[in-house]
Each structure stands twice: as structure tokens, then as C-alpha cells.
Design a protein around this motif. Structure first.
Motif, short mmCIF file in Angstrom:
data_model
loop_
_atom_site.label_atom_id
_atom_site.label_comp_id
_atom_site.label_asym_id
_atom_site.label_seq_id
_atom_site.Cartn_x
_atom_site.Cartn_y
_atom_site.Cartn_z
N GLN A 131 1.02 -8.04 2.59
CA GLN A 131 -0.08 -7.35 1.94
C GLN A 131 -0.92 -8.36 1.15
O GLN A 131 -0.41 -9.38 0.70
CB GLN A 131 0.48 -6.29 0.98
CG GLN A 131 -0.54 -5.30 0.50
CD GLN A 131 0.12 -4.16 -0.26
OE1 GLN A 131 1.25 -4.29 -0.74
NE2 GLN A 131 -0.57 -3.05 -0.39
N THR A 132 -2.19 -8.11 1.00
CA THR A 132 -3.07 -8.99 0.23
C THR A 132 -3.68 -8.21 -0.92
O THR A 132 -3.77 -6.98 -0.87
CB THR A 132 -4.21 -9.57 1.10
OG1 THR A 132 -4.94 -8.48 1.66
CG2 THR A 132 -3.67 -10.45 2.20
N ILE A 133 -4.10 -8.95 -1.93
CA ILE A 133 -4.77 -8.29 -3.06
C ILE A 133 -6.25 -8.16 -2.72
O ILE A 133 -6.94 -9.15 -2.56
CB ILE A 133 -4.57 -9.08 -4.36
CG1 ILE A 133 -3.10 -9.05 -4.77
CG2 ILE A 133 -5.44 -8.50 -5.47
CD1 ILE A 133 -2.79 -9.74 -6.07
N ASN A 134 -6.67 -6.92 -2.57
CA ASN A 134 -8.09 -6.63 -2.35
C ASN A 134 -8.51 -5.62 -3.42
O ASN A 134 -7.71 -5.26 -4.28
CB ASN A 134 -8.34 -6.11 -0.92
CG ASN A 134 -7.49 -4.90 -0.60
OD1 ASN A 134 -7.13 -4.12 -1.47
ND2 ASN A 134 -7.17 -4.73 0.67
N SER A 135 -9.73 -5.16 -3.37
CA SER A 135 -10.21 -4.26 -4.42
C SER A 135 -9.42 -2.96 -4.48
O SER A 135 -9.09 -2.47 -5.57
CB SER A 135 -11.69 -3.98 -4.26
OG SER A 135 -11.94 -3.34 -3.02
N ASP A 136 -9.06 -2.38 -3.33
CA ASP A 136 -8.29 -1.13 -3.32
C ASP A 136 -6.91 -1.33 -3.95
O ASP A 136 -6.46 -0.50 -4.75
CB ASP A 136 -8.13 -0.60 -1.89
CG ASP A 136 -9.45 -0.13 -1.29
OD1 ASP A 136 -10.36 0.23 -2.07
OD2 ASP A 136 -9.57 -0.13 -0.05
N TYR A 137 -6.27 -2.42 -3.57
CA TYR A 137 -4.94 -2.72 -4.13
C TYR A 137 -5.05 -2.91 -5.64
O TYR A 137 -4.24 -2.38 -6.40
CB TYR A 137 -4.35 -3.97 -3.48
CG TYR A 137 -3.00 -4.34 -4.04
CD1 TYR A 137 -1.84 -3.77 -3.53
CD2 TYR A 137 -2.88 -5.23 -5.10
CE1 TYR A 137 -0.60 -4.08 -4.05
CE2 TYR A 137 -1.65 -5.56 -5.63
CZ TYR A 137 -0.51 -4.98 -5.10
OH TYR A 137 0.71 -5.30 -5.63
N TYR A 138 -6.06 -3.66 -6.07
CA TYR A 138 -6.21 -3.98 -7.49
C TYR A 138 -6.52 -2.73 -8.30
O TYR A 138 -6.00 -2.54 -9.40
CB TYR A 138 -7.29 -5.03 -7.68
CG TYR A 138 -6.98 -5.95 -8.83
CD1 TYR A 138 -5.94 -6.86 -8.77
CD2 TYR A 138 -7.73 -5.89 -10.00
CE1 TYR A 138 -5.64 -7.69 -9.82
CE2 TYR A 138 -7.44 -6.72 -11.06
CZ TYR A 138 -6.39 -7.62 -10.98
OH TYR A 138 -6.10 -8.43 -12.02
#
Length: 163
Positions: A131-138
Motif C-alpha cells: 500500500q502507498t500513502i496517497n490522499s485517500d489513505y492520509y
């Protein structure tokens, strides 16, 4: 002495005598005992110590300047260390215990977001593999943080609601 990790049973097999006899010779006659190494995070040289102090002061300064919103993300490295049993070595009486520093690169790493304040850790998040940190995750992460603040620091949640 060339292989301090040799086992009593191995010596007994080589010499074709009982393990009890080998044990008695090693302990009573040679005055040796099997000791476990002392685990240390890593061996730090005298030249490296001032840098560690400077790094700690720098982190404390950042925290002091921005206490209310201090946020940090870091990679947590993990590995499977040698067990105490695996590290056991034969030593003569009076010899210092061996030290066992972390010497290998980690087998893996996990992205970790840690949120804390002056009273301690509020919330820790471990990013799932792949998984990567993107705006939705953040955004979701900050929502979870808001819930944790409401649970652990209710007085802070009430202040934020008034704003």
C-alpha cells in the motif's frame, strides 16, 4: 577455544565419552561456563556519540517548536535476531560476556506513522505491505487519529470542536 559455540554433546561424540564427563571437565577442571551474549542495539564508537547527541537535540528542538502538531513518519526495520541459545559461548571465569550488536540489514521494513504529544503516544499506524500513502489513505489516517484523540485526550477533542 577456536569454536566457543561448540556443544557438550558434540565434544562427547568426538571424544567417545559421556556428556556428563565432558561437562565435568569443562566446568570443574577448566573452570569454564557457557554464557549468553548481551544484546545491544548496535555498537557505537566514541566518535559516533556526539552525532547521536546532536540528532537527539535536533529532534527535541523540532518538538519544542511545534508541540501541538508534532507528527513523524518513519520506516521501522525488522529482522529475526540470533536467539540467546544460539549466541551461547564458552568463556573462562572473569572473561567479559560477548556483545551481540545488530549487524545485518533488516529483512524487511514497515512504514509507520507515529502521532504523539507531551503526554505520550496517541496513535501508531503501520502501512500494509504493497500500500502507498496517497490522499485517500492520509484522510482516513487523520480520521482515525481524530477518533484516537477523542478517546485518549478528550480535552483536546473538545477544544478542536469549538474552533
Amino acid at each position: 577455544m577456536s569454536d566457543r559455540k561448540v556443544k557438550v554433546r558434540e565434544i562427547a561424540d568426538i571424544l567417545k565419552i559421556s556428556a556428563g564427563s565432558v561437562h565435568a571437565v569443562i566446568h570443574k577442571h577448566l573452570g569454564m561456563k557457557k554464557v549468553f551474549s548481551k544484546w545491544v542495539p548496535r555498537l557505537v564508537t566514541p566518535a559516533q556519540k556526539p552525532q547521536g547527541i546532536d540528532d537527539s537535540k535536533s529532534c527535541l528542538d523540532m518538538f519544542t517548536r511545534n508541540k501541538s502538531e508534532f507528527l513523524d513518519k518513519t520506516w521501522i526495520h525488522h529482522f529475526t535476531p540470533e536467539s540467546n541459545r544460539q549466541s551461547a559461548e564458552w568463556h573462562e571465569a572473569g572473561e567479559n560476556r560477548p556483545k551481540r550488536p545488530k549487524t545485518l540489514q533488516s529483512a524487511g521494513k514497515i512504514m509507520t506513522s507515529v502521532f504523539w504529544d507531551a503526554h505520550g503516544i496517541i496513535f501508531i499506524d503501520y502501512l500494509q505491505k504493497g500500500q502507498t500513502i496517497n490522499s485517500d489513505y492520509y484522510i482516513a489516517l487523520l480520521e482515525r487519529l481524530k477518533d484516537e484523540i477523542a478517546k485518549k485526550r478528550p480535552h483536546m477533542a473538545k477544544k478542536k470542536a469549538k474552533c
